[in-house]
Motif scaffolding. Structure first.
Motif, PDB file in Angstrom:
ATOM      1  N   SER A 265     -18.420 -39.499 -18.432  1.00  0.00           N
ATOM      2  CA  SER A 265     -18.436 -38.023 -18.491  1.00  0.00           C
ATOM      3  C   SER A 265     -19.334 -37.470 -17.391  1.00  0.00           C
ATOM      4  O   SER A 265     -18.961 -36.514 -16.702  1.00  0.00           O
ATOM      5  N   GLU A 266     -20.471 -38.094 -17.155  1.00  0.00           N
ATOM      6  CA  GLU A 266     -21.334 -37.631 -16.059  1.00  0.00           C
ATOM      7  C   GLU A 266     -20.616 -37.808 -14.719  1.00  0.00           C
ATOM      8  O   GLU A 266     -20.700 -36.970 -13.825  1.00  0.00           O
ATOM      9  N   ALA A 267     -19.872 -38.901 -14.587  1.00  0.00           N
ATOM     10  CA  ALA A 267     -19.182 -39.177 -13.308  1.00  0.00           C
ATOM     11  C   ALA A 267     -18.179 -38.077 -12.999  1.00  0.00           C
ATOM     12  O   ALA A 267     -17.908 -37.761 -11.840  1.00  0.00           O
ATOM     13  N   GLN A 268     -17.619 -37.467 -14.053  1.00  0.00           N
ATOM     14  CA  GLN A 268     -16.655 -36.382 -13.811  1.00  0.00           C
ATOM     15  C   GLN A 268     -17.313 -35.142 -13.252  1.00  0.00           C
ATOM     16  O   GLN A 268     -16.655 -34.257 -12.721  1.00  0.00           O
ATOM     17  N   LYS A 269     -18.671 -35.084 -13.347  1.00  0.00           N
ATOM     18  CA  LYS A 269     -19.402 -33.988 -12.690  1.00  0.00           C
ATOM     19  C   LYS A 269     -19.758 -34.426 -11.261  1.00  0.00           C
ATOM     20  O   LYS A 269     -19.437 -33.759 -10.298  1.00  0.00           O
ATOM     21  N   TYR A 270     -20.380 -35.636 -11.144  1.00  0.00           N
ATOM     22  CA  TYR A 270     -20.835 -36.074  -9.819  1.00  0.00           C
ATOM     23  C   TYR A 270     -19.668 -36.170  -8.828  1.00  0.00           C
ATOM     24  O   TYR A 270     -19.801 -35.852  -7.661  1.00  0.00           O
ATOM     25  N   ALA A 271     -18.522 -36.700  -9.331  1.00  0.00           N
ATOM     26  CA  ALA A 271     -17.416 -37.070  -8.416  1.00  0.00           C
ATOM     27  C   ALA A 271     -16.155 -36.278  -8.751  1.00  0.00           C
ATOM     28  O   ALA A 271     -15.037 -36.797  -8.649  1.00  0.00           O
ATOM     29  N   LEU A 273     -13.004 -33.697  -8.629  1.00  0.00           N
ATOM     30  CA  LEU A 273     -11.992 -33.584  -7.568  1.00  0.00           C
ATOM     31  C   LEU A 273     -12.001 -32.207  -6.916  1.00  0.00           C
ATOM     32  O   LEU A 273     -11.206 -31.926  -6.019  1.00  0.00           O
ATOM     33  N   ASN A 274     -12.912 -31.309  -7.368  1.00  0.00           N
ATOM     34  CA  ASN A 274     -13.062 -30.017  -6.665  1.00  0.00           C
ATOM     35  C   ASN A 274     -14.036 -30.186  -5.495  1.00  0.00           C
ATOM     36  O   ASN A 274     -14.326 -29.255  -4.770  1.00  0.00           O
ATOM     37  N   HIS A 275     -14.595 -31.375  -5.375  1.00  0.00           N
ATOM     38  CA  HIS A 275     -15.504 -31.708  -4.267  1.00  0.00           C
ATOM     39  C   HIS A 275     -16.703 -30.764  -4.209  1.00  0.00           C
ATOM     40  O   HIS A 275     -17.147 -30.369  -3.134  1.00  0.00           O
ATOM     41  N   TRP A 317     -13.080 -46.967 -17.136  1.00  0.00           N
ATOM     42  CA  TRP A 317     -13.349 -46.182 -15.922  1.00  0.00           C
ATOM     43  C   TRP A 317     -12.052 -45.816 -15.210  1.00  0.00           C
ATOM     44  O   TRP A 317     -11.893 -44.681 -14.733  1.00  0.00           O
ATOM     45  N   GLN A 318     -11.069 -46.733 -15.185  1.00  0.00           N
ATOM     46  CA  GLN A 318      -9.794 -46.430 -14.531  1.00  0.00           C
ATOM     47  C   GLN A 318      -9.062 -45.307 -15.265  1.00  0.00           C
ATOM     48  O   GLN A 318      -8.633 -44.318 -14.660  1.00  0.00           O
ATOM     49  N   SER A 319      -8.935 -45.453 -16.572  1.00  0.00           N
ATOM     50  CA  SER A 319      -8.125 -44.495 -17.340  1.00  0.00           C
ATOM     51  C   SER A 319      -8.813 -43.145 -17.461  1.00  0.00           C
ATOM     52  O   SER A 319      -8.176 -42.106 -17.321  1.00  0.00           O
ATOM     53  N   LYS A 324      -9.139 -36.947 -12.697  1.00  0.00           N
ATOM     54  CA  LYS A 324     -10.299 -36.080 -12.977  1.00  0.00           C
ATOM     55  C   LYS A 324     -11.447 -36.286 -11.989  1.00  0.00           C
ATOM     56  O   LYS A 324     -12.200 -35.377 -11.679  1.00  0.00           O
ATOM     57  N   ALA A 325     -11.618 -37.536 -11.516  1.00  0.00           N
ATOM     58  CA  ALA A 325     -12.726 -37.841 -10.595  1.00  0.00           C
ATOM     59  C   ALA A 325     -12.325 -39.099  -9.837  1.00  0.00           C
ATOM     60  O   ALA A 325     -11.300 -39.721 -10.158  1.00  0.00           O
ATOM     61  N   TRP A 326     -13.129 -39.499  -8.829  1.00  0.00           N
ATOM     62  CA  TRP A 326     -12.730 -40.634  -8.002  1.00  0.00           C
ATOM     63  C   TRP A 326     -13.664 -41.818  -8.232  1.00  0.00           C
ATOM     64  O   TRP A 326     -14.885 -41.667  -8.248  1.00  0.00           O
ATOM     65  N   ASN A 327     -13.062 -42.993  -8.432  1.00  0.00           N
ATOM     66  CA  ASN A 327     -13.838 -44.219  -8.667  1.00  0.00           C
ATOM     67  C   ASN A 327     -14.236 -44.887  -7.365  1.00  0.00           C
ATOM     68  O   ASN A 327     -13.498 -44.823  -6.386  1.00  0.00           O
TER      69      ASN A 327
END
Ligand code: TEU
Ligand code: CA
Length: 562
Positions: A265-271, A273-275, A317-319, A324-327
């Protein structure tokens, strides 16, 4: 590929300069040495080179204690060498990403020298985190990541300063806007030097929790676990959005945050896709899956990783991040043991199969893959016979704290744990050929070369079409050629969640499909998968395909249309 950012289809090669190639006969890798090896890196087929820190440093922590952000470590060369490296790399269509280390500086940085001089009338005092003693002791129970307390008493002004890492690495106070602006100015300065982005060191720790509360302390541990309370702090996303507005959004850069403690969930903020912050982050959950018999020992153990835990974590992490964000995708780096030793099997009869299996398993996933120098050769952990063989302060300090002070483990056991997990495993010199010191240097290297270099080296592998090197080269080519790898979705093959030997997943994109089947064990197993007759074998690590019979560390990837 339509509306794909260049770094979403890129593959990154990580260079630890100190151990890559020595060009001036001092046993230390350097920038001219990297320039000498650019054609090798280009031949691998990668797009980006990430350089671990090359700035002026006291070299207490492998260059992560920086005393001048805008000067080159003289052990690595000059700014002219750097300019030549950028120019030579760009000529080969290779991008250069630098390491941004701004959670802390060296205690020899000019800012810290000024900060520690006086408590008052000092514009630099609040560049760092100073606190009064509490009952004559450290302000809280935080331990340093490198053993000991996370606070150092400075008699000159009778206060403690915070250092989450070594005492020579005082933490910057990111709540101070002057710190943020000084960092942004420095980043813009490097932009003018023509770099292509930054990897951001411990960026999840820059915003400390209000009041600096005590951290949870495991029974037997001498200090609280600071990493449990300092990651993903109250303002970390504010500060990264500010950095994005002031710096990152001005350039077509690749940025990756090293975010210890990050969750999906934090990764969806850090990374996202709105950059608005960073392009991607390094998550650490799959780096902490080894069985841990005694939490008070932290990362130190020699336990294997259970396939079910690894498969569940990577699949999560993949799913969860898809759409939503980039791995980022990685098995190892300069802080982690060699992946073929940790996740595969480095015994001679299995090493090549296992190295290729790990490579294919990761490189067919969605995200930007990172290859750590030597991983493309199947380089392994080395053997440390005594504490004297180590150079890394994290390992040496941990031994003294856990064995001598806390008496939580005996010496021989801790030596076994250090052999399994020490960062020095990743920092043995790059193995170029079967000549003296593996071709890394004609002077005694700063850290001993792995004695298996006659069997594992670049010269031998570049020439061998069946080598780990050429397998990585084909994987990278496939990522550049097949949109499904960059854009496709991900799912485990039905029923694979409980499989005790096989990790099998699928990718789908438009009418394209991939099925990756990887055996994580030294056992031959039988598995039947229903696949269409029009399936084609895209890549494999054995010479033939035995259908339902899947051999030790076998990996095969089928492609088919639906
Ligand atoms: O590592 C940050 C970090 O989280 C380390 O504690 C890492 O998890 C640990 O070493 C794994 O055992 C970064 C750099 O990658 C590392 O080389 C530096 O020593 C550290 O920050 C301080 O700058
Ligand atoms: Ca050198």
């Amino acid at each position: 590929m339509e509306n794909v950012k260049w770094w979403q289809n890129a593959v990154v090669y990580q260079i630890y300069p100190k151990s890559f190639q020595d060009s001036n006969h001092d046993g230390i890798g350097d920038l001219q040495g990297i320039i000498q090896r650019l054609d090798y890196i280009k031949q691998l087929g990668v797009d980006v080179i990430w350089l671990n820190p090359i700035y002026k440093t006291m070299d207490v922590d492998g260059g992560y204690d920086i005393s001048d952000y805008q000067a080159i470590n003289p052990n690595f060369g000059t700014m002219a060498d750097f300019d030549e490296l950028v120019q030579q790399a760009h000529q080969r269509d290779l991008k250069i990403v630098m390491d941004l280390v701004v959670n802390h500086t060296s205690d020899q940085h000019d800012w810290f020298k000024k900060s520690r001089a006086t408590k008052t009338d000092n514009a630099f005092r609040d560049y760092y985190i100073w606190r009064d003693p509490v009952n004559g002791h450290e302000p809280n129970n935080w331990g340093s990541m490198f053993s000991g307390p996370a606070w150092q008493y400075d008699p000159q002004t009778k206060q403690y300063y915070l250092h989450l890492f070594a005492k020579e690495q005082p933490d910057l106070n990111w709540d101070n806007p002057h710190v943020r602006h000084s960092v942004f100015d420095m980043m813009n300065w490097w932009a003018a030097k023509g770099i292509d982005g930054f990897r951001m060191d411990v960026i999840s720790m820059i915003s400390k929790p209000k009041g600096l509360p005590n951290a949870p302390q495991t029974k037997g541990a001498l200090y609280g676990d600071a990493s449990a309370v300092v990651v993903n702090g109250p303002h970390v996303h504010d500060y990264l959005r500010e950095m994005n507005q002031q710096v990152l959004s001005k350039y077509d850069w690749m940025t990756v945050g090293e975010t210890a403690g990050v969750t999906v969930s934090e990764a969806q903020k850090y990374a996202n896709l709105n950059h608005s912050e960073l392009n991607m982050v390094f998550q650490f959950e799959h780096m902490g899956l080894d069985g841990n018999p005694n939490p008070a020992l932290g990362k130190w153990n020699d336990q294997p990783v259970a396939l079910k835990d690894l498969r569940a974590n990577l699949s999560k992490w993949q799913s969860t991040l898809h759409g939503k964000a980039w791995n980022s995708l990685y098995w190892n780096n300069h802080d982690q043991p060699r992946c073929v030793s940790r996740f595969g099997n480095d015994r001679p009869e299995y090493r090549v199969y296992a190295a290729k299996m790990l490579a294919a398993l990761l490189h067919f996933m969605q995200g930007t893959p990172y290859i750590y120098q030597g991983e493309e050769l199947g380089m392994t952990n080395t053997v440390f016979h005594s504490l004297d063989d180590f150079r890394d302060l994290e390992s040496i300090n941990a031994y003294h704290e856990l064995v001598d002070q806390a008496k939580l483990v005996d010496g021989p056991t801790m030596l076994r744990y250090l052999n399994a997990r020490s960062r020095d495993n990743a920092r043995t010199p790059m193995q170029w050929n079967d000549q003296k010191n593996a071709g890394f240097s004609d002077h005694e290297p700063w850290l001993a070369v792995n004695p298996n270099y006659p069997e594992i080296n670049a010269a031998q592998e570049v020439a061998d079409p069946q080598s780990v090197f050429n397998f990585y080269r084909r994987l990278i080519q496939l990522r550049h050629d097949l949109p499904i790898i960059t854009l496709g979705d991900y799912q485990l093959v039905a029923g694979n969640e409980t499989d005790t030997a096989i990790f099998a997943y699928q990718r789908h994109y438009q009418n394209q499909n991939l099925q990756i089947i990887a055996n994580f064990t030294a056992e031959t197993v039988s598995r039947h998968y229903e696949l269409p007759t029009n399936k084609q074998l895209l890549i494999q690590n054995y010479a033939d395909d035995m259908g339902d019979t899947i051999r030790p560390y076998e990996v095969k990837v089928y492609q088919y249309e639906s």
